[in-house]
Design a protein around this motif. Structure first.
Motif, mmCIF file in Angstrom:
data_model
loop_
_atom_site.group_PDB
_atom_site.id
_atom_site.type_symbol
_atom_site.label_atom_id
_atom_site.label_comp_id
_atom_site.label_asym_id
_atom_site.label_seq_id
_atom_site.Cartn_x
_atom_site.Cartn_y
_atom_site.Cartn_z
ATOM 1 N N LYS A 506 -7.769 6.929 -12.017
ATOM 2 C CA LYS A 506 -8.160 6.078 -10.863
ATOM 3 C C LYS A 506 -9.489 5.868 -11.666
ATOM 4 C CE LYS A 506 -8.249 9.713 -6.700
ATOM 5 N NZ LYS A 506 -7.377 9.044 -6.172
ATOM 6 N N GLY A 507 -9.042 5.596 -12.537
ATOM 7 C CA GLY A 507 -10.538 4.827 -13.401
ATOM 8 C C GLY A 507 -10.095 4.348 -15.480
ATOM 9 N N GLN A 527 -11.803 11.347 -16.146
ATOM 10 C CA GLN A 527 -11.702 10.299 -15.400
ATOM 11 C C GLN A 527 -12.668 10.063 -15.079
ATOM 12 O OE1 GLN A 527 -8.612 9.306 -13.103
ATOM 13 N NE2 GLN A 527 -8.345 10.889 -11.952
ATOM 14 N N ASP A 529 -14.225 6.110 -12.987
ATOM 15 C CA ASP A 529 -14.477 4.433 -12.520
ATOM 16 C C ASP A 529 -15.016 3.930 -13.361
ATOM 17 O OD1 ASP A 529 -15.451 2.077 -11.171
ATOM 18 O OD2 ASP A 529 -15.190 2.612 -9.589
ATOM 19 N N ARG A 790 -13.891 13.914 -7.222
ATOM 20 C CA ARG A 790 -13.486 13.436 -6.866
ATOM 21 C C ARG A 790 -12.235 12.727 -8.211
ATOM 22 N NH1 ARG A 790 -13.298 10.815 -1.772
ATOM 23 N NH2 ARG A 790 -15.810 11.579 -2.636
ATOM 24 N N TYR A 791 -12.910 12.774 -8.900
ATOM 25 C CA TYR A 791 -11.906 12.284 -10.378
ATOM 26 C C TYR A 791 -11.920 13.105 -11.146
ATOM 27 C CZ TYR A 791 -14.424 8.518 -8.448
ATOM 28 O OH TYR A 791 -14.837 7.001 -7.766
ATOM 29 N N PRO A 796 -6.477 17.070 -9.554
ATOM 30 C CA PRO A 796 -6.698 15.622 -8.799
ATOM 31 C C PRO A 796 -6.588 15.921 -7.154
ATOM 32 C CG PRO A 796 -4.992 15.528 -10.562
ATOM 33 C CD PRO A 796 -4.734 16.578 -9.924
ATOM 34 N N ASP A 798 -6.225 14.317 -4.439
ATOM 35 C CA ASP A 798 -4.752 13.215 -3.510
ATOM 36 C C ASP A 798 -3.294 14.394 -3.611
ATOM 37 O OD1 ASP A 798 -6.150 11.034 -2.124
ATOM 38 O OD2 ASP A 798 -5.879 10.354 -4.092
ATOM 39 N N ASP A 821 -18.627 12.612 -6.019
ATOM 40 C CA ASP A 821 -18.296 11.734 -7.059
ATOM 41 C C ASP A 821 -18.462 12.912 -8.431
ATOM 42 O OD1 ASP A 821 -17.439 9.939 -5.314
ATOM 43 O OD2 ASP A 821 -19.607 8.974 -4.717
ATOM 44 N N ASP A 823 -15.435 14.308 -12.276
ATOM 45 C CA ASP A 823 -14.481 14.930 -12.436
ATOM 46 C C ASP A 823 -14.714 16.833 -12.521
ATOM 47 O OD1 ASP A 823 -16.011 16.035 -14.276
ATOM 48 O OD2 ASP A 823 -15.691 14.558 -16.228
#
Length: 849
Positions: A506-507, A527, A529, A790-791, A796, A798, A821, A823
């Motif tokens: 993711k980035g 990770q 963005d 999210r990161y 993870p 998903d 937003d 990690d």
């Protein structure tokens, strides 16, 4: 600030007390009770001044001081002069402070038999915890010392004079007196030597082994050095003793230091004592016995740049020196010290994070205007932006080009040497291009933290963390914390998390963790963005001498996750068989409890009781709030995986202290293999990881962890100050996927899973069905709150978090997933707000005093 470093012995024999930087201005030559009379600029109201291990209890408690505080410090030094050991120094500042205010020192004669009772009595009075029980003035100490001197030697003097009075006339003749005196002197010498040798041998046999075992059993490196010196001294008194030989091999190692070229001057100091002066041990190559601890090294040779390093006595040290000026400024050569074929050629890495001042030079040089520094497409939300449009997004809080933490195109005054923060991956990469360097790959970033032999990162993990900027309120100047790794690199743990080259799912990757992260992020990969400009983001640069291995630049991915949508949990019949593994006889826990800490918001109690397996005693720490009335709602805590290698529970108190301030009690069971029940590095002999994998040994540990939690709830039930009907589970990271707890103990009424989800797959295979969290998640029925980033690469979103949440058997209206937003991190204000609201809803609000 009385301490040995401030006491000087002149060549004339006079003793000088130096350094009065902490002296107080006395009003009218009398003691003052006003803190405002402290000399301006030297002290600060409400601060603790002095050197901790020589402080008095009243200094620790920030009370008004008088001469009796100095007499306590004198007593500490006197004790150390007599025994060679500071009576209160421990492995951490917290433990040292606690020892000063609470512990009674070991009698000095237990460490040195020669110490007479008269001196021990003086020490007892000097080191009294209460100032009222100490000597009121130094003159009285001097009087008692003189009296002790007379008591010790008076008897010998009286005997000598009485003998001479009886036979004096007969022996006054020179022909008789001279030979007699010579015989007496020689005889006395040999008798004294024999007695001393016998007593020292007895000391070496009876006292030294126990004391060395005690000293070496602590985590304090200064204690281990003391153990080394004790054995070294004992071996001179008792040669060829098997027990001393064993202790010698325990307390010391044959250490080699090799440099290329040879002839470097070698300086060392204990890793845990960074403020100590360097000790010169000679020129390279060096070989000799040193205390079996971690050492800091400094290597110097005329015409070459100095080299700083860290290593354990077990490994020794091997380093290549570079001619002066050959290495770029503020960088260090990184070599592969591991056995076998080298993976990467040598390269250079910044010793410090890039600072505000350095980044400002980039900005002044047109860094945000010159396209040649920006080598990569600016991709946002999957779309390649025109360069000027993308760069226009990179502004400070006033809209000027620069990091998000700057104002008006500049950093805050006085923060020249702070790490630049609030930069995107693109800005970091552009700076590296401007500086003629590159962002390090995740492997090049991690190599300086890898040991030279077959030990994991944890080998130095627990040494660096206490000296790093974790758990603080913001960044600190680069290099100001002494957390240095194997190659003399600073701030890789904490301060800012650092951008690395590699692409992530993711980035782009980051490493090291920031000041606000939990300490084990030092060893993890994050990770974000590449446009992320959080104030936690910073970077350092690498410079490759030759082409680095292409494999190092490959994208970072975790193992292929399980597809939980294609799996079904075991049947209820099979699951019932699984639960039999966790059953135990609920007998009297035979509990004992002692208060061990008292703070403004809570009291901490250490409880012990019978475990549900073997013949072990279980340990748990119960924190009781002071702002609410019993019976207390109670939260049962399950820690992150650092509990396996961390011997102290206090280091994670900041994860759950908000619960205590809100009026709820917290119990921290010491699960098998964690904290003070930890096997330390031996844990790896039994488990490959705290994450589930295909091993029956892992299942055995899981059974013990569940029984430990259940047994802790048994203990809570016998306490009248606990509301047994209002218990919740709070799992953090490793604890964030322990869903089986509320399934196997129906007394738990709610779950908070902080940074959890399905654990990542291990290459050793998926766990046994009875240890597979998947078979428990669908059977969770209690209300559950999940808080995730999210990161987060540990969990993870998903493939680990959402499948876990979707599979939870909790009714839909009672389960909640909050995504941020971030990690492996959740903003603290959100953690506090959501957790307290959740507990208020399902356990009921707390009635505060």
């Amino acid at each position: 600030d009385l301490k040995p470093a401030n006491i000087m012995l002149s060549t004339s024999g006079h003793i000088k007390v130096m350094d009065f930087g902490l002296a107080k201005l006395m009003a009218n030559s009398a003691l003052t009770s006003s803190k405002e009379d402290t000399l301006t600029g030297l002290t600060k109201e409400g601060s603790t001044l002095g050197t901790l291990s020589y402080m008095s209890p009243e200094q620790i408690h920030l009370q008004i001081l008088d001469q009796r505080s100095d007499l306590f410090s004198f007593g500490v030094m006197f004790y150390e002069m007599l025994t060679g050991t500071n009576p209160f120094k421990r492995s951490s500042t917290y433990e040292t402070a606690a020892a000063i205010t609470r512990d009674i020192p070991l009698p000095a004669s237990r460490l040195r038999q020669e110490v007479p009772q008269a001196l021990e009595s003086i020490l007892d009075r000097l080191l009294a915890k209460s100032p009222e029980k100490r000597y009121p003035r130094a003159a009285e100490v001097l009087a008692d010392l003189r009296q002790a001197y007379q008591e010790i030697f008076h008897r010998q003097v009286v005997l000598t004079y009485s003998w001479f009075g009886k036979y004096g006339r007969a022996i006054r003749k020179p022909s008789v007196l001279v030979p007699l005196l010579l015989m007496a002197v020689v005889g006395a010498f040999f008798v004294l030597q024999t007695v001393r040798s016998h007593r020292k041998a007895q000391w070496a046999r009876e006292v030294v082994p126990k004391e060395v075992e005690r000293l070496f059993g602590t985590a304090n490196e200064m204690d281990r050095i003391a153990a080394f010196k004790l054995v070294q001294e004992a071996r001179t008194a008792l040669a060829a003793d098997p027990e001393l030989d064993r202790l010698w091999n325990l307390a010391s190692r044959e250490t080699k230091v090799v440099t290329e070229p040879e002839g470097a001057r070698i300086f060392i100091k204990p890793y845990d004592a960074p403020d100590q002066p360097w000790e010169d041990i000679g020129l390279s190559p060096f070989q000799g016995r040193k205390a079996n601890i971690w050492w800091r090294y400094k290597l110097e040779k005329p015409g070459y740049d100095p080299v700083y390093a860290v290593s354990h006595a077990y490994w020794g040290l091997k380093r290549k020196l570079d001619e002066a000026g050959a290495i770029p400024a503020r960088m260090a050569r990184i070599t592969d010290q591991r056995s076998g074929k080298e993976i990467f050629p040598d390269y250079y890495l910044d010793c410090y994070e890039v600072t505000n001042q350095e980044f400002k030079e980039f900005a002044i040089a047109g860094g945000y205007q010159k396209r040649e520094y920006w080598k990569f497409d600016l991709i946002k939300d999957g779309k390649v932006l025109p360069w000027q449009e993308g760069v226009a997004l990179m502004t400070d809080s006033t809209g000027r080009p620069g990091p998000s933490t700057w104002q008006e195109g500049d950093y805050i005054e006085g923060q020249d040497n702070f790490p630049v923060s609030g930069v995107s991956w693109y800005e970091a990469a552009a700076y590296a291009e401007y500086a003629g360097k590159q962002l390090p790959t995740i492997q090049h970033w991690g190599r300086p933290n890898n040991p030279p032999a077959d030990a994991g990162m944890s080998a130095i993990f627990t040494r660096i963390i206490p000296f790093s900027n974790f758990g603080m309120s913001g960044t600190v100047p680069v290099g100001s914390r002494p957390g240095m790794n194997y190659f003399g690199i600073y701030d890789m743990a904490g301060n800012v998390r650092e951008w690395c080259w590699n692409i992530a799912p993711k980035g782009r990757c980051l490493r090291g963790g920031s000041w606000s992260d939990i300490p084990y992020m030092f060893g993890n990969i994050s990770q974000a963005d590449p446009f992320d400009r959080s104030g936690r983001n910073g970077f350092r640069c690498a410079k490759y001498m030759e082409q680095a291995a292409p494999a190092a630049f490959e994208p970072f991915f975790v193992l292929e996750p399980r597809d939980y949508s294609r799996e079904q949990p075991v049947s209820d019949e099979v699951f019932k068989i699984f639960t039999n593994l966790f059953h135990y006889d609920k007998v009297d826990p035979k509990a004992e409890s002692t208060q061990v800490e008292d703070t403004t918001y809570w009291s901490k109690h250490r409880a012990t009781f019978d475990a549900a397996y073997g013949n072990e005693r279980m340990v748990a720490f119960l924190f009781l709030p002071k702002n609410a009335s019993p019976p207390f709602q109670t939260v049962i805590y399950f820690p992150g995986s650092t509990a396996i290698s961390n011997p102290e529970t206090r280091q994670q108190t900041n994860v759950f202290d908000f619960l205590l301030k809100a009026g709820r009690a917290v119990i921290v069971p010491i699960y098998k293999g964690t904290y003070e029940r930890s096997a330390g590095t031996d844990f790896g002999k039994y488990l490959l990881s705290s994450r589930p994998y295909a091993s029956h040994r892992y299942t055995d540990y899981l059974v013990m962890w569940v029984k430990d939690l259940c047994r802790s709830v048994d203990y809570l039930e016998i306490r009248p100050d606990i509301d047994r009907s209002r218990l919740a589970f709070f799992g953090f990271s490793w604890g964030g996927y322990q869903a089986q707890m509320s399934v196997l103990d129906s007394r738990i009424k709610a779950n908070i899973l902080f940074l959890g989800g399905f654990p990542g797959r291990m290459k050793e295979g998926d766990p046994q069905p009875e240890a597979d969290i998947f078979n428990y998640v669908t059977r969770v029925r209690v209300p559950t709150l999940m808080l995730n980033g999210r990161y987060d690469l540990n969990f993870p979103l998903d493939t680990a978090v959402k499948p876990f949440f979707d599979r939870l058997g909790t009714p839909a209206q009672d389960k909640f997933l909050k995504i941020y937003d971030s990690d492996h991190f959740v903003p603290r204000n959100e953690l506090v707000r959501e957790s307290l609201a959740f507990l208020d809803r399902y356990l009921g609000p707390v009635k505060l005093k």
